[in-house]
Design an enzyme around this catalytic site. Sequence first.
Site, short mmCIF file in Angstrom:
data_model
loop_
_atom_site.label_atom_id
_atom_site.label_comp_id
_atom_site.label_asym_id
_atom_site.label_seq_id
_atom_site.Cartn_x
_atom_site.Cartn_y
_atom_site.Cartn_z
N SER A 48 0.85 -1.20 0.00
CA SER A 48 0.00 0.00 0.00
C SER A 48 0.89 1.24 0.00
CB SER A 48 -0.92 -0.02 1.22
OG SER A 48 -0.15 -0.06 2.39
N LYS A 65 10.06 -9.37 -9.57
CA LYS A 65 9.17 -10.47 -9.15
C LYS A 65 7.89 -9.99 -8.45
CE LYS A 65 10.60 -14.42 -9.40
NZ LYS A 65 10.73 -15.12 -10.69
N CYS A 120 -11.06 26.19 12.34
CA CYS A 120 -12.10 25.42 13.00
C CYS A 120 -11.86 25.36 14.51
CB CYS A 120 -12.22 24.03 12.36
SG CYS A 120 -13.86 23.36 12.55
N MET A 174 -10.20 28.30 15.74
CA MET A 174 -10.98 29.51 16.04
C MET A 174 -11.62 29.38 17.42
SD MET A 174 -14.36 31.18 14.31
CE MET A 174 -15.68 31.07 15.50
N HIS A 231 -13.03 25.27 7.04
CA HIS A 231 -11.75 24.66 6.65
C HIS A 231 -11.29 25.20 5.29
CE1 HIS A 231 -11.38 21.65 9.83
NE2 HIS A 231 -12.70 21.57 9.79
N GLU A 245 -8.46 25.25 4.00
CA GLU A 245 -7.44 24.41 3.36
C GLU A 245 -8.02 23.49 2.30
OE1 GLU A 245 -8.53 24.12 6.43
OE2 GLU A 245 -8.56 22.05 7.17
N1 GLN Z 1 -14.39 19.83 17.82
C1 GLN Z 1 -14.88 21.06 17.27
C2 GLN Z 1 -16.34 20.94 16.86
O1 GLN Z 1 -16.84 19.85 16.71
C3 GLN Z 1 -14.03 21.49 16.09
C4 GLN Z 1 -14.13 20.58 14.91
C5 GLN Z 1 -13.04 20.80 13.90
O2 GLN Z 1 -12.03 21.42 14.18
N2 GLN Z 1 -13.18 20.26 12.71
O3 GLN Z 1 -17.00 21.92 16.70
#
Ligand code: GLN
Length: 563
Positions: free
Chosen positions: A13, A189, A380, A383, A506, A508
Amino acid sequence: MGKIVVVTGGVVSSLGKGIAAASLGLLLKARGLRVTLQKLDPYLNVDPGTMSPFQHGEVFVTDDGAETDLDLGHYERFTGISLTRNHNVTAGQIYDTILSKERRGDYLGRTVQVIPHVTDEIKRRILGLSLTSQADVHIVEIGGTVGDIESLPFLEACRQLRLEHRRDVLFVHVTLVPFIRAAGEVKTKPTQHSVKELREIGIQPDILLCRSEQPLTGEVREKIALFCNLPTEAVIEATDVHSIYEVPQVFHHGGLDSLVVRELGLEAGEPDLRAWNDFVARVEHPEHSCVVGVVGKYTHVRDAYKSIIEAFTHAGAANRARVKLRWVESETVDARNAAHLLGDLDGVLVPGGFGERGIEGKIAAVQYARERGIPYFGLCLGMQVATIEFARHVVGWQEANSSEFEPQAPQKVIDLMNEQTDVTEKGGTMRLGSYKCQLKEGSLARRAYGKAEVQERHRHRYEFNNRYAAQLQSRGLVISGKCVGRELVEIIELPDHPWFLAVQFHPELKSRPYEPHPLFADFVRAALERRRARLGSDAYQPGAAPQEADDPEDRSAPPIRQA
Ligand code: GLN
């Protein structure tokens, strides 16, 4: 129906099947063809949403809110197309569909079996996407390694597809040709055995992509061709490269895209790779550099932060810079050692995460970055901890917290919203997928994005608690992004700081090589500025700074092996 290319993997893998599939997608798209990609995952989980990042790496979220395999991130980044829940099929979903049908009596008393019922459902999902996407070429990657019990129904379904659509289905098999030091030569092989395994179940691969440390000699390719029943031109080498973004170039030189086009009888001109080559050149030859600390809890499983690493590659290229990432395990950070762990950084990022472990370390990291004026970017959970830190140390609510970590906290500045509080199931209770966000005039967010409204992807359960908004704002916190149509806070920032911004979503996940995410690009710009202010220069010097040394801990910097 368009054409279908099935990508399988053999020997071991982690050969980079996902990158291989994505690279082929890019090459065909560069030839003007319409392309789509689909990942078939043989595990029984319905989606990777409930799987630990330690086991499965990052969960990639699509615009329509599907929690998918991280290979879909590669597909999106390489081809620029946006995927949906139909682009990732797991065995769990297949069985879920079949068992529900069986309970409803849809099978009219017949025995329900792997062949034809499971294989038919797999084919239905593949052909359904071929049809709706209207792609000229639909690339289907089968997860796992040939020989696994789990992947058999998927391979069988694809064998049938070939039988039913002879000229329209092509098999590409990714294998390993290891260099054995004791023998001083590469060995064919394992590849022979892996192809034999495929042929035993009725699949003759049309093209082999041979991963190897060194270029393969003509002799070795001829030998593989003979033993695996292929023309030599169909044995294409996939030599290790510095960055995954070089893989399309390697395949193109090996003749992969022209062979696929010819075998499938497609009309397509030469690929236009100018923009891609330019991007790769900027990744390979940076002029500037900076170091960003990522304070998280999955730091030794880099797959857990795949999209963040790639977003920094894109944002770095946009700034003609290499962004070195220092991985900081959040549990190890506290107020006393923050200066030692973070003091020489040009930026600090706290990524997403779940659960209480390491939270206090993240809060300490935010405090250090805020007080020392180090650019801070929160994603996320990043913050949420920034909000908690502000509430505790600026407003003075010593025990402020998120109800995820302390349900009894006097100020739950991060909390579940009303409509969520009685939900008990773990899967399916999150805010998932794309939401519109309105940006505040004059804010850092608005300047960085250069527009008033954006759409970003979410994956979280808890939210900024509006009950405390006025008090936090009166102490200097700026709410610069709000969800359109709902009272939800999406972005916070601190104007009295060189660069302090945190988002509930997110970003990213939406960064692309040609379209670096604006917030990542601006964060990197701020980090470079800090480095210049601190050291007098941000010039890239290979090998000069200690962190530029060949650091096995650091996969953000070349040379990295193809994943
Ligand atoms: N644990 C936090 C929530 O559920 C942040 C989730 C995250 O960072 N993706 O709101």
